[in-house]
Design an enzyme around this catalytic site. Sequence first.
Site, PDB file in Angstrom:
ATOM      1  N   ASP A 247      -2.948 -18.082   1.757  1.00  0.00           N
ATOM      2  CA  ASP A 247      -4.064 -18.754   1.088  1.00  0.00           C
ATOM      3  C   ASP A 247      -4.632 -19.861   1.968  1.00  0.00           C
ATOM      4  OD1 ASP A 247      -1.582 -19.884   0.743  1.00  0.00           O
ATOM      5  OD2 ASP A 247      -1.822 -20.360  -1.373  1.00  0.00           O
TER       6      ASP A 247
ATOM      7  N   LYS B 197       3.436 -15.157   2.646  1.00  0.00           N
ATOM      8  CA  LYS B 197       3.410 -15.850   1.357  1.00  0.00           C
ATOM      9  C   LYS B 197       4.852 -16.096   0.931  1.00  0.00           C
ATOM     10  CE  LYS B 197       1.106 -17.551  -2.199  1.00  0.00           C
ATOM     11  NZ  LYS B 197       0.396 -18.840  -2.069  1.00  0.00           N
TER      12      LYS B 197
ATOM     13  N   TYR C  87       0.813  -1.215   0.000  1.00  0.00           N
ATOM     14  CA  TYR C  87       0.000   0.000   0.000  1.00  0.00           C
ATOM     15  C   TYR C  87       0.846   1.263   0.000  1.00  0.00           C
ATOM     16  CZ  TYR C  87      -4.083  -2.908   1.082  1.00  0.00           C
ATOM     17  OH  TYR C  87      -5.086  -3.840   1.048  1.00  0.00           O
TER      18      TYR C  87
ATOM     19  N   ASP D 121     -11.118  -8.625   7.075  1.00  0.00           N
ATOM     20  CA  ASP D 121     -12.459  -8.431   6.512  1.00  0.00           C
ATOM     21  C   ASP D 121     -13.180  -9.772   6.361  1.00  0.00           C
ATOM     22  OD1 ASP D 121     -12.256  -5.739   6.476  1.00  0.00           O
ATOM     23  OD2 ASP D 121     -12.200  -5.503   4.301  1.00  0.00           O
TER      24      ASP D 121
ATOM     25  N   ASP E 225      -5.390  -6.787   5.752  1.00  0.00           N
ATOM     26  CA  ASP E 225      -6.590  -6.094   5.270  1.00  0.00           C
ATOM     27  C   ASP E 225      -7.637  -7.099   4.807  1.00  0.00           C
ATOM     28  OD1 ASP E 225      -8.388  -4.230   4.358  1.00  0.00           O
ATOM     29  OD2 ASP E 225      -7.123  -3.451   2.761  1.00  0.00           O
TER      30      ASP E 225
END
Length: 355
Positions: free
Chosen positions: A223, A190, A141, A251, A247
């Site tokens: 994942d 990851k 970001y 959610d 993020d």
Amino acid sequence: MDAKIVLLPGDGIGPEIIKQAERVLAAVAKRFNHRFAFESHLIGGTAIDQTGDPLPAATVEACRAAGAVLLGAVGGPKWDDPSAAVRPEQGLLRIRKELQLFANLRPIQTFAELVDASPLKREIVEGTDILFFRELTGGVYFGDSGRTTVDGVESAHQSMVYSVPEVERIVRMAAQAARSRSNRLTSVDKANVLEPSRLWRQVAQRVMSEEFPDVQYDVVLVDAMAMHLISRPRDFDVVVTGNLFGDILTDEASMLPGSLGMLPSASMGSDGPGLFEPIHGSAPDIAGRGIANPLATILAAAMMLRHSLGLEDEAGKIEAAVRKVLADGLRTADIAGGQDSIGTEAMGNAVVAAL
């Protein structure tokens, strides 16, 4: 305790829910003989309308001088023009930067009285209690970005960058929290694909082995974590991860309790005041109707007392009051499942009475 608390009501339902949280904090101050001085300041779309700036300098000054900051919500269709040079959300990003808030804490906790409101089966979500630590000021970001055109073909890029100190400080904060809970920490990355994740994993492993050998530590790929949150969320206690993954995962996890209206969050730094807010948005479709759920904001006020002011007992009393009103069958429309519901002020009244 004497404490200055800055209120940032913002846009949409923000002023309505902040008002109820302020009433609850005033009740706590009275019961425990504290003195809380409240100041309200502008942020978001309302600030744009009045000053042309989503985060006026006066707001920044007040927040820096405060013991803690409680935010409602920012944004709405009035300011949604994607080509606008100034947007409400810029105020939120800037206040995080100005206060050097690098860690977002988001508790995902199911309430026994509301467990059937979850889209998942009761036997999967019942008893879920996860505390997420999301790194807030690094990663993709905030990486270098841009667009280029070569031979008539346009492309875009944005870099994911993490430094060793950025990883160290968020992992330390999460590990310290794990020690006060079930002594378990999960790091999500990851590393099988991304070089920043490989650095993240190496640094996190070193910090945990050298500084927190007593904390049970494991690593999960992002994942796989997305699947585990749906299939076995009770297996996790404290989770730490980067900005992008945090993020998305938080959610996803917010749906486990069944309503965004029940979930608070905190943004913290090494020093200075923290910023506390509900995770839901400004809900402009119900703004001004007096039906918004104030409980997430009230629970954010409890987090504020615990994490910024060190008032653990007082925070626990607010959380117990929220559980009591739910046990008494009181519901706002978003958690009523089509049954009888009460409004924003009535729910605030009930929490104050429970205190």
